[in-house]
Structure formats: C-alpha cells, structure tokens
Design a protein around this motif. Structure first.
Motif, PDB file in Angstrom:
ATOM      1  N   THR A  94       8.458  -1.779  -1.245  1.00 41.44           N
ATOM      2  CA  THR A  94       7.670  -2.953  -0.869  1.00 41.44           C
ATOM      3  C   THR A  94       7.078  -3.624  -2.108  1.00 41.44           C
ATOM      4  N   ALA A  95       6.654  -2.828  -3.069  1.00 43.81           N
ATOM      5  CA  ALA A  95       6.086  -3.382  -4.299  1.00 43.81           C
ATOM      6  C   ALA A  95       7.128  -4.175  -5.078  1.00 43.81           C
ATOM      7  N   ARG A  96       8.332  -3.653  -5.155  1.00 48.99           N
ATOM      8  CA  ARG A  96       9.399  -4.337  -5.904  1.00 48.99           C
ATOM      9  C   ARG A  96       9.690  -5.705  -5.313  1.00 48.99           C
ATOM     10  N   ALA A  97       9.770  -5.763  -3.991  1.00 47.16           N
ATOM     11  CA  ALA A  97      10.049  -7.043  -3.341  1.00 47.16           C
ATOM     12  C   ALA A  97       8.820  -7.937  -3.329  1.00 47.16           C
ATOM     13  N   GLY A  98       7.652  -7.332  -3.101  1.00 46.01           N
ATOM     14  CA  GLY A  98       6.435  -8.109  -2.950  1.00 46.01           C
ATOM     15  C   GLY A  98       5.951  -8.763  -4.222  1.00 46.01           C
ATOM     16  N   ARG A  99       6.114  -8.098  -5.351  1.00 44.57           N
ATOM     17  CA  ARG A  99       5.606  -8.687  -6.594  1.00 44.57           C
ATOM     18  C   ARG A  99       6.456  -9.876  -7.034  1.00 44.57           C
ATOM     19  N   VAL A 106      -3.367  -9.040  -9.595  1.00 40.84           N
ATOM     20  CA  VAL A 106      -3.918  -7.981  -8.760  1.00 40.84           C
ATOM     21  C   VAL A 106      -2.856  -6.915  -8.490  1.00 40.84           C
ATOM     22  N   ILE A 107      -1.648  -7.361  -8.168  1.00 38.31           N
ATOM     23  CA  ILE A 107      -0.564  -6.423  -7.915  1.00 38.31           C
ATOM     24  C   ILE A 107      -0.172  -5.701  -9.198  1.00 38.31           C
ATOM     25  N   ASP A 108      -0.165  -6.412 -10.307  1.00 42.38           N
ATOM     26  CA  ASP A 108       0.124  -5.771 -11.591  1.00 42.38           C
ATOM     27  C   ASP A 108      -0.902  -4.675 -11.894  1.00 42.38           C
ATOM     28  N   GLU A 109      -2.152  -4.963 -11.595  1.00 43.24           N
ATOM     29  CA  GLU A 109      -3.228  -3.990 -11.818  1.00 43.24           C
ATOM     30  C   GLU A 109      -3.037  -2.768 -10.926  1.00 43.24           C
ATOM     31  N   LEU A 110      -2.687  -3.006  -9.662  1.00 45.14           N
ATOM     32  CA  LEU A 110      -2.461  -1.897  -8.728  1.00 45.14           C
ATOM     33  C   LEU A 110      -1.342  -0.998  -9.227  1.00 45.14           C
ATOM     34  N   THR A 123       0.890  -2.792   0.885  1.00 45.49           N
ATOM     35  CA  THR A 123       1.004  -3.803   1.939  1.00 45.49           C
ATOM     36  C   THR A 123      -0.309  -4.554   2.104  1.00 45.49           C
ATOM     37  N   GLY A 124      -1.413  -3.839   2.082  1.00 43.78           N
ATOM     38  CA  GLY A 124      -2.712  -4.489   2.174  1.00 43.78           C
ATOM     39  C   GLY A 124      -2.989  -5.382   0.980  1.00 43.78           C
ATOM     40  N   ALA A 125      -2.633  -4.910  -0.204  1.00 49.51           N
ATOM     41  CA  ALA A 125      -2.858  -5.712  -1.410  1.00 49.51           C
ATOM     42  C   ALA A 125      -2.025  -6.990  -1.383  1.00 49.51           C
ATOM     43  N   LEU A 126      -0.771  -6.878  -0.992  1.00 48.43           N
ATOM     44  CA  LEU A 126       0.093  -8.055  -0.908  1.00 48.43           C
ATOM     45  C   LEU A 126      -0.410  -9.038   0.146  1.00 48.43           C
ATOM     46  N   THR A 127      -0.868  -8.512   1.260  1.00 48.66           N
ATOM     47  CA  THR A 127      -1.431  -9.383   2.301  1.00 48.66           C
ATOM     48  C   THR A 127      -2.623 -10.156   1.750  1.00 48.66           C
ATOM     49  N   GLY A 128      -3.466  -9.468   1.002  1.00 45.46           N
ATOM     50  CA  GLY A 128      -4.652 -10.107   0.455  1.00 45.46           C
ATOM     51  C   GLY A 128      -4.336 -11.189  -0.562  1.00 45.46           C
ATOM     52  N   VAL A 129      -3.433 -10.900  -1.515  1.00 46.27           N
ATOM     53  CA  VAL A 129      -3.150 -11.898  -2.563  1.00 46.27           C
ATOM     54  C   VAL A 129      -2.407 -13.104  -2.015  1.00 46.27           C
TER      55      VAL A 129
END
Length: 221
Positions: A94-99, A106-110, A123-129
């Motif tokens: 999910t991170a690979r596709a989401g970023r 924010v995602i880079d930091e996570l 998933t929550g982080a991607l929803t937020g950004v």
C-alpha cells in the motif's frame, strides 16, 4: 467518504491485498466454511475483532505523527507473528502505491520511521494526507477486513459471487458501527487504543503459515 478512501478500499488498488484471505483459506481447509451460509458468522466475527482493531489504528493514524509508537502498539496487539507479517506485507504494498498517488513529506516521514508499516497505519496516513477523515480511514480498513475474505471464498469454493456480495452488503450496519466507534480513537494516546482479541484468527494464521510451507496454497495468509 472521500475519493481517496474509495480508491484505497478498491480491490483493484495495487496494494497486494488480493493475495491475503484473512484466515479464510485455513478455515476452508479445516472444513469450517463449506457453504455460503457459513460465511456471515466468520465475517461478522472478523469485523468486530481484527477489523475493529485495524479500524481504530487507521483512524488514529490520520493526522498523527507518532509513527513508531503506533507501530509498537499495534505490534503488541497482534500476538500472531503470521498476522504481523501479513499486515506489514500489505502495508508495504500500500505504501509503494500510495506514495506515488499521494506524495507527501508525511508519508516519507512515516516510511523513514517504519519502512515496513502495518497496513492500518499507512492506510490511515494516506487517507489523512489526501484530505480524508479518521472515519474514512476506519471504514476503509473495516471494509477490507471483510471484503478480502469474501472474495477469497469465491475463489476457493466457487461460491456464487452475487450471493457473497449480498453477505457483505448485509454487514453494512456493522461496518458503519465499527467505523463510528473507531473514529472516536482519533487523537487518542497510542497506548490507550483498544485491543480486541481474536485468538481463533491468530491460530488460523499460524496454521496457514505452517501449511503454506508444506504445500502450495492460493493465498499468502
């Protein structure tokens, strides 16, 4: 529900969720699920245990930057190593596709803090950004907690997809209730997030991992 949450909940989102059955494959192998009428109980139980846990952490991850603490707390609430590995595998996909879809510092930091994040957290982080709400994130992962196993049942047992879809649709009130309850976890100290147990799913996950090493299985978990 925001468009980003819809995309993340879509089975066509390239996050790798299609290779995970959420314990359904092992339940089928043990004869616990044979007919469509056996499916509602399994899905309902999964939704209110593992699904609610995931939804709570997804909601808490929206706008939160305590990535390491969230990761440690979700680890502590996931006693099965196989379940932890499955969550991180889906999280990484999910991170690979989401970023790429929603690039953000924010995602880079996570990912700098947790290179292989748990699926609910990314998933929550991607929803937020992407402008979504904690409830959007909660509903997304709650839905995935039942839609994945439901889809697996069609592939494993050849169930009528229309009948299986009706089973998932009938869970709508529970999905809404889980999302509402989990959304209240936004802003909560990670150590105080809920910890619903699902020992049967833990045992199924561990058994599936052992059997997957002995014979070819359709799903990774």
């Amino acid at each position: 529900m925001g468009i980003s949450a819809i995309l993340l909940a879509d089975s066509r989102f390239p996050g790798g969720g299609h290779v995970h059955s959420g314990g359904l494959e092992e339940a089928v192998a043990r004869g616990l699920i044979r007919e469509v009428r056996d499916l509602p109980g399994f899905l309902h139980g999964r939704l209110w245990t593992a699904g609610y846990l995931a939804a709570a952490f997804a909601a808490a991850s929206v706008g939160c930057r305590q990535w390491t603490r969230l990761d440690e707390e979700l680890d502590a609430r996931t006693p099965s190593p196989a379940q932890r590995a499955a969550s991180r595998a889906q999280g990484r996909g999910t991170a690979r596709a989401g970023r790429i879809a929603w690039p953000s510092p924010v995602i880079d930091e996570l990912l700098a803090a947790t290179p292989r994040p748990h699926h609910p957290i990314i998933t929550g982080a991607l929803t937020g950004v992407s402008g979504g709400t904690p409830r959007d994130a909660a509903l997304t992962v709650a839905y995935l907690a039942v839609s994945g196993p439901a889809s697996a049942a069609v592939r494993l047992l050849g169930f009528d997809p229309f009948a299986v879809n009706a089973v998932v649709a009938a869970l709508a009130p529970d999905l809404e209730a889980v999302a509402d309850k989990a959304a209240g976890c936004a802003g909560t100290d990670p150590a105080r997030l809920p910890s619903p147990g699902s020992p049967a799913l833990d045992l199924l996950a561990e058994a599936h991992l052992r059997h997957h090493q002995e014979e070819v299985r359709l799903f990774a978990s």
